[in-house]
Design a protein around this motif. Structure first.
Motif, PDB file in Angstrom:
ATOM      1  N   SER A   1      26.455  10.261   5.450  1.00 55.47           N
ATOM      2  CA  SER A   1      26.311  10.483   6.896  1.00 55.47           C
ATOM      3  C   SER A   1      27.284  11.551   7.391  1.00 55.47           C
ATOM      4  O   SER A   1      26.910  12.400   8.220  1.00 55.47           O
ATOM      5  CB  SER A   1      26.523   9.173   7.660  1.00 55.47           C
ATOM      6  N   LEU A   2      28.512  11.526   6.904  1.00 58.93           N
ATOM      7  CA  LEU A   2      29.489  12.540   7.307  1.00 58.93           C
ATOM      8  C   LEU A   2      29.074  13.921   6.819  1.00 58.93           C
ATOM      9  O   LEU A   2      29.240  14.923   7.537  1.00 58.93           O
ATOM     10  CB  LEU A   2      30.874  12.179   6.761  1.00 58.93           C
ATOM     11  N   SER A   3      28.520  13.992   5.619  1.00 53.25           N
ATOM     12  CA  SER A   3      28.061  15.274   5.098  1.00 53.25           C
ATOM     13  C   SER A   3      26.861  15.790   5.891  1.00 53.25           C
ATOM     14  O   SER A   3      26.743  16.994   6.135  1.00 53.25           O
ATOM     15  CB  SER A   3      27.699  15.132   3.619  1.00 53.25           C
TER      16      SER A   3
ATOM     17  N   ASN B   1      31.131  22.973   4.741  1.00 50.74           N
ATOM     18  CA  ASN B   1      30.821  21.548   4.817  1.00 50.74           C
ATOM     19  C   ASN B   1      31.284  20.818   3.563  1.00 50.74           C
ATOM     20  O   ASN B   1      31.870  19.731   3.640  1.00 50.74           O
ATOM     21  CB  ASN B   1      29.317  21.351   5.008  1.00 50.74           C
TER      22      ASN B   1
ATOM     23  N   VAL C   1      34.071  17.806   3.748  1.00 52.04           N
ATOM     24  CA  VAL C   1      33.806  16.416   3.342  1.00 52.04           C
ATOM     25  C   VAL C   1      34.733  15.994   2.212  1.00 52.04           C
ATOM     26  O   VAL C   1      35.232  14.862   2.198  1.00 52.04           O
ATOM     27  CB  VAL C   1      32.328  16.240   2.956  1.00 52.04           C
TER      28      VAL C   1
ATOM     29  N   ILE D   1      37.980  15.174   3.816  1.00 46.65           N
ATOM     30  CA  ILE D   1      37.914  13.871   4.485  1.00 46.65           C
ATOM     31  C   ILE D   1      38.026  12.751   3.465  1.00 46.65           C
ATOM     32  O   ILE D   1      38.729  11.754   3.675  1.00 46.65           O
ATOM     33  CB  ILE D   1      36.600  13.761   5.292  1.00 46.65           C
TER      34      ILE D   1
ATOM     35  N   LEU E   1      37.950   5.924   8.578  1.00 47.24           N
ATOM     36  CA  LEU E   1      37.153   6.402   7.446  1.00 47.24           C
ATOM     37  C   LEU E   1      36.727   5.166   6.644  1.00 47.24           C
ATOM     38  O   LEU E   1      37.325   4.843   5.618  1.00 47.24           O
ATOM     39  CB  LEU E   1      37.977   7.353   6.577  1.00 47.24           C
TER      40      LEU E   1
ATOM     41  N   TYR F   1      29.412   2.567  12.838  1.00 47.36           N
ATOM     42  CA  TYR F   1      29.944   3.890  12.485  1.00 47.36           C
ATOM     43  C   TYR F   1      28.826   4.798  11.983  1.00 47.36           C
ATOM     44  O   TYR F   1      28.702   5.956  12.402  1.00 47.36           O
ATOM     45  CB  TYR F   1      31.010   3.707  11.419  1.00 47.36           C
TER      46      TYR F   1
ATOM     47  N   VAL G   1      27.650   8.288  13.741  1.00 51.42           N
ATOM     48  CA  VAL G   1      27.684   9.585  13.059  1.00 51.42           C
ATOM     49  C   VAL G   1      26.298  10.210  13.022  1.00 51.42           C
ATOM     50  O   VAL G   1      26.127  11.407  13.303  1.00 51.42           O
ATOM     51  CB  VAL G   1      28.246   9.423  11.629  1.00 51.42           C
TER      52      VAL G   1
END
Length: 283
Positions: free
Chosen positions: A165-167, A179, A183, A186, A219, A266, A270
């Motif tokens: 999801s973050l990517s 990107n 990631v 992170i 995180l 979360y 996102v």
């Protein structure tokens, strides 16, 4: 549903063409081979060691080895997740593939969610497979068995889903290279928070433990990993329990009842940000 299937198949075919799966398979094979050799050697070297009073040597060695395997599984799952998604939006837009799809007949929301589901589906097969192979290596080579098996595997899957999801969020706003770097940084920040927690446990520092706890929830892939480590030795007590809390790359920490609900909130947040940004993006 046909549109979702089409996008998922396209993403997998593109990954095959770019040899992403080949790279991941080779990395995984190398990791498991080295892990098996190392596990066998460590069990041989520790067989004659007399542990300090109050520590179960079989549990300490087996859980530490499997904790390292869980970290390796999380790391390789993260590599796969990033490879599958780092250019999902910006990369496709730069190649001229995205524009015709998101106008007609698929739309932006369907495209983004399909790429997300496709990456999650691949990782949901890969992560448990590596986890079970590593578990087989540890249990074949030594006497230790984890206290919980299923839930730690599910938490690793969910942790990699968070990374996906973050990517996807980064893919909306950043170039492919930027990107990927973001990631991975992170992910590294999550590991650092876990190491801070270990130091805080060793020094009994409330400040460091609080920072590590808060960072792990910001995180949540790190909190899920820590809770998975806790579950594989949930029935251990005494000095063995304390030693395992200082375990590999983050330490075993209880996530609590709110961890899973928070993780799903979360993920929704996102993905919501990614969809909102994608709607406003000029292609």
């Amino acid at each position: 549903m046909s549109a979702v299937t089409t996008i998922v198949r396209y993403a997998i075919a593109e990954s095959v063409r770019r040899r992403i799966f080949l790279v991941v398979v080779l990395l995984t094979a190398a990791f498991l081979a080295l892990f098996w050799i190392g596990t066998s050697k460590i069990y041989q070297d520790t067989a004659s060691i007399v542990p300090p009073a109050g520590i179960n040597a079989d549990t300490l060695v087996g859980a530490t080895l499997f904790g390292l395997a869980m970290f390796g599984t999380l790391f390789l799952g993260t590599v796969l997740a990033i490879f599958l998604t780092l250019g999902a939006i910006t990369g496709d837009a730069e190649r001229g593939i995205l524009q015709p799809l998101v106008v007609r007949p698929i739309g932006r929301e369907t495209f983004l969610l399909s790429r997300f589901l496709g990456a999650v589906g691949v990782c949901a097969v890969y992560v448990p497979l590596v986890y079970l192979v590593a578990l087989g290596i540890v249990t074949v080579e030594g006497p230790w068995r984890p206290d919980r098996v299923v839930m730690p595997a599910l938490e690793l899957m969910l942790a990699v889903t968070v990374v996906v999801s973050l990517s996807m969020l980064g893919a909306v706003f950043l170039s492919t290279t930027a990107n990927g770097v973001a990631v991975f940084m992170i992910f590294g920040a999550g590991l650092v928070s876990g190491l801070l927690g270990q130091i805080g446990e060793a020094l009994n520092s409330h400040t460091l433990k609080s920072i590590a706890h808060d960072a792990a929830w910001v995180l949540p892939f790190e909190a899920l990993y820590q809770d998975g480590l806790h579950r594989i030795t949930a029935d251990s007590v005494g000095f063995t329990r304390f030693a395992l809390q200082l375990g590999p790359f983050g330490g075993a920490q209880v996530g609590g009842h709110w961890l899973l609900p928070w993780t799903f909130v979360y993920l929704a947040g996102v993905l919501g940000l990614a969809l909102a940004g994608f709607r406003r993006r000029d292609l």
